[in-house]
Design a protein around this motif. Structure first.
Motif, PDB file in Angstrom:
ATOM      1  N   PHE A 207       0.864  -1.172   0.000  1.00 31.73           N
ATOM      2  CA  PHE A 207       0.000   0.000   0.000  1.00 31.73           C
ATOM      3  C   PHE A 207       0.898   1.219   0.000  1.00 31.73           C
ATOM      4  O   PHE A 207       1.756   1.372   0.863  1.00 31.73           O
ATOM      5  N   CYS A 208       0.712   2.080  -0.991  1.00 31.65           N
ATOM      6  CA  CYS A 208       1.581   3.242  -1.118  1.00 31.65           C
ATOM      7  C   CYS A 208       0.769   4.435  -1.614  1.00 31.65           C
ATOM      8  O   CYS A 208      -0.037   4.309  -2.533  1.00 31.65           O
ATOM      9  N   ILE A 209       0.987   5.574  -0.980  1.00 33.34           N
ATOM     10  CA  ILE A 209       0.374   6.823  -1.446  1.00 33.34           C
ATOM     11  C   ILE A 209       1.304   7.414  -2.501  1.00 33.34           C
ATOM     12  O   ILE A 209       2.461   7.706  -2.218  1.00 33.34           O
ATOM     13  N   GLN A 210       0.801   7.559  -3.710  1.00 26.87           N
ATOM     14  CA  GLN A 210       1.609   8.161  -4.766  1.00 26.87           C
ATOM     15  C   GLN A 210       1.444   9.673  -4.825  1.00 26.87           C
ATOM     16  O   GLN A 210       2.392  10.392  -5.103  1.00 26.87           O
ATOM     17  N   ARG A 211       0.214  10.138  -4.574  1.00 27.62           N
ATOM     18  CA  ARG A 211      -0.045  11.568  -4.703  1.00 27.62           C
ATOM     19  C   ARG A 211      -1.361  11.907  -4.016  1.00 27.62           C
ATOM     20  O   ARG A 211      -2.301  11.143  -4.065  1.00 27.62           O
ATOM     21  N   ILE A 212      -1.417  13.089  -3.377  1.00 25.65           N
ATOM     22  CA  ILE A 212      -2.652  13.632  -2.817  1.00 25.65           C
ATOM     23  C   ILE A 212      -2.815  15.028  -3.399  1.00 25.65           C
ATOM     24  O   ILE A 212      -1.866  15.814  -3.398  1.00 25.65           O
ATOM     25  N   TYR A 213      -4.014  15.326  -3.903  1.00 27.81           N
ATOM     26  CA  TYR A 213      -4.210  16.602  -4.597  1.00 27.81           C
ATOM     27  C   TYR A 213      -5.664  17.042  -4.533  1.00 27.81           C
ATOM     28  O   TYR A 213      -6.563  16.248  -4.299  1.00 27.81           O
ATOM     29  N   VAL A 214      -5.871  18.332  -4.736  1.00 27.52           N
ATOM     30  CA  VAL A 214      -7.208  18.890  -4.842  1.00 27.52           C
ATOM     31  C   VAL A 214      -7.654  18.736  -6.295  1.00 27.52           C
ATOM     32  O   VAL A 214      -6.963  19.175  -7.208  1.00 27.52           O
ATOM     33  N   LYS A 215      -8.786  18.107  -6.470  1.00 21.98           N
ATOM     34  CA  LYS A 215      -9.310  17.894  -7.815  1.00 21.98           C
ATOM     35  C   LYS A 215     -10.257  19.028  -8.225  1.00 21.98           C
ATOM     36  O   LYS A 215     -10.293  19.421  -9.380  1.00 21.98           O
ATOM     37  N   ASP A 216     -11.007  19.549  -7.238  1.00 17.63           N
ATOM     38  CA  ASP A 216     -11.951  20.624  -7.537  1.00 17.63           C
ATOM     39  C   ASP A 216     -12.315  21.338  -6.241  1.00 17.63           C
ATOM     40  O   ASP A 216     -12.468  20.702  -5.197  1.00 17.63           O
ATOM     41  N   ILE A 217     -12.428  22.670  -6.319  1.00 14.87           N
ATOM     42  CA  ILE A 217     -12.877  23.486  -5.189  1.00 14.87           C
ATOM     43  C   ILE A 217     -13.904  24.472  -5.711  1.00 14.87           C
ATOM     44  O   ILE A 217     -13.696  25.102  -6.743  1.00 14.87           O
TER      45      ILE A 217
END
Length: 151
Positions: free
Chosen positions: A10-20
């Motif tokens: 289990f690995c987190i590759q990326r966390i990002y805001v998709k829409d605000i």
């Protein structure tokens, strides 16, 4: 059960805001009203397999604050992450996608939510913690009941 001879990963590759999205349709008049809002929060999670063992999970939170019939603000945030999940069976992967990944994304949503609200000149409101495991179990029960009624 895990897949035979597969190592669990289990690995987190990326966390990002998709829409605000932030709307404050009744400003500046809303600032003249005593601040005692009724806040409704709606939450939704989506996931999709983007390549082999790589998944995108999106946590969408929509919060609406009203004072009487007047909308103070409406804030919607879609926080997403790309996760590598391998060595698990389909049931275990579903739990990761609907429980563990949203739990990882939730603090980011809360921070983004409060950032948007304060930029709108409203007092910060912390979102209550969410038990994604309970929501997942309820969803499974609902799906099982729906399958029984359609058969």
């Amino acid at each position: 059960m895990q897949k035979n001879n597969d190592k669990i990963s289990f690995c987190i590759q990326r966390i990002y805001v998709k829409d605000i999205s932030f709307e404050s349709p009744n400003t500046p008049e809303i600032f003249q009203i005593h601040w005692s809002p009724k806040i409704q929060v709606d939450l939704n999670t989506n996931s999709k397999n983007i390549y082999k063992d790589i998944y995108e999970v999106t946590l969408c939170v929509t919060a609406t604050a009203k004072i009487g019939e007047n909308t103070a603000f409406l804030c919607q945030i879609k926080q997403a992450g790309i996760f590598n999940i391998s060595g698990l069976n389909d049931t275990q992967i579903a739990r990761y996608l609907h429980v563990y990944c949203p739990e990882i994304l939730f603090p980011y949503v809360n921070e983004c939510f409060n950032n948007q609200i304060s930029k709108g000149s409203f007092p910060q409101i912390n979102l209550n913690p969410i038990n994604f495991n309970t929501l997942f179990i309820q969803s499974l029960k609902k799906n099982n009941n729906n399958n029984k009624t359609t058969n």
